[in-house]
Design an enzyme around this catalytic site. Sequence first.
Site, PDB file in Angstrom:
ATOM      1  N   GLY A 164       0.823  -1.205   0.000  1.00 44.37           N
ATOM      2  CA  GLY A 164       0.000   0.000   0.000  1.00 44.37           C
ATOM      3  C   GLY A 164       0.849   1.244   0.000  1.00 44.37           C
ATOM      4  N   SER A 165       0.353   2.299   0.607  1.00 49.89           N
ATOM      5  CA  SER A 165       1.055   3.582   0.592  1.00 49.89           C
ATOM      6  C   SER A 165       2.198   3.588   1.593  1.00 49.89           C
ATOM      7  CB  SER A 165       0.085   4.717   0.926  1.00 49.89           C
ATOM      8  OG  SER A 165      -0.246   4.710   2.305  1.00 49.89           O
ATOM      9  N   GLU A 173       5.715  -3.463   0.753  1.00 48.65           N
ATOM     10  CA  GLU A 173       5.803  -3.124  -0.677  1.00 48.65           C
ATOM     11  C   GLU A 173       4.976  -1.866  -0.843  1.00 48.65           C
ATOM     12  OE1 GLU A 173       5.142  -2.049  -3.918  1.00 48.65           O
ATOM     13  OE2 GLU A 173       3.741  -3.710  -4.248  1.00 48.65           O
ATOM     14  N   LEU A 174       5.668  -0.712  -1.014  1.00 49.71           N
ATOM     15  CA  LEU A 174       5.012   0.575  -0.836  1.00 49.71           C
ATOM     16  C   LEU A 174       5.004   1.460  -2.073  1.00 49.71           C
ATOM     17  CD1 LEU A 174       6.434   1.338   2.717  1.00 49.71           C
ATOM     18  CD2 LEU A 174       4.304   0.173   2.112  1.00 49.71           C
ATOM     19  N   CYS A 197       1.818   0.303  -9.174  1.00 47.30           N
ATOM     20  CA  CYS A 197       2.923   0.915  -8.422  1.00 47.30           C
ATOM     21  C   CYS A 197       4.239   0.908  -9.187  1.00 47.30           C
ATOM     22  CB  CYS A 197       3.086   0.242  -7.062  1.00 47.30           C
ATOM     23  SG  CYS A 197       3.316  -1.533  -7.125  1.00 47.30           S
TER      24      CYS A 197
END
Length: 268
Positions: free
Chosen positions: A22-23, A42-43, A76
């Site tokens: 996510g963020s 995992e950003l 992303c």
Amino acid sequence: CSNDMAIALVKDGRFSTFSFTGSAVVGWALRAEAAARKVILELGGNAPVIIDESADLQQAAHQCVRSAFAYAGQVCISSQRIICHHSVGNTFKALLIEETRKIKSGDPADQEVVNGPMIDLQSIERLEKRISEALHKGARTEQGGQKFDGMRHVFEPTILSNVPSDIALMQEEAFAPVLLFEVAQDFSHALQLANSGKYGLQCGVFTQNLEHMKIAFKMLKFGGIIINNTPNFRLDHMPYGGIRQSGIGREGIRYAMEEMSESKLIVF
């Protein structure tokens, strides 16, 4: 689940590991609550693509445009920044614009559509605000730049150039159909520009120069360096994950298993 529930789960001592996608704001906040537990994050990022003077420009332009605008850029590892050697800058920018004008937008139920709707109107409003800020500070619109008439959730595939390095559109993940075009004086300068952001998930390098490939692998601060392809290239069995603000740990079948395992030693 809700943010409160997520924090409760992270704090629960019955869990030894948690993985979050996510963020960056949420991911690092959850990690701060995780105490002694193992964390995999995992950003996302704002993936750059370097184009050197030896690259196959037509191939690179086609792949970069598809990478930037598929799923309305809401991936992303969508290509967000193009960093092009000055000697081929004008030629490559023209090719990007030409390829972008071929992109079909609209209802993704139509198999010819590449650029579909954004997730909600708030995301479009955020993009419009960031583009407006960029234009106010000297950026130029090369292609697109607004919503489609009659399609409330669909934004035009957009290319901007001359974008200041210190504004949100350049520093943060756009998660939108926008591509930023930059010019580098040489390959070393291109690497410097690519590393200038705070994220480090994946990046692309288009070159026919083997020495440039080696230098890129050594110097670029990203979890994945994709040669002669775009940052969104991914296979499920390859190690996938970022460094810096893009996260910690790796996904991918074997690598996720290793991340979620603990080593144990016996001596007798």
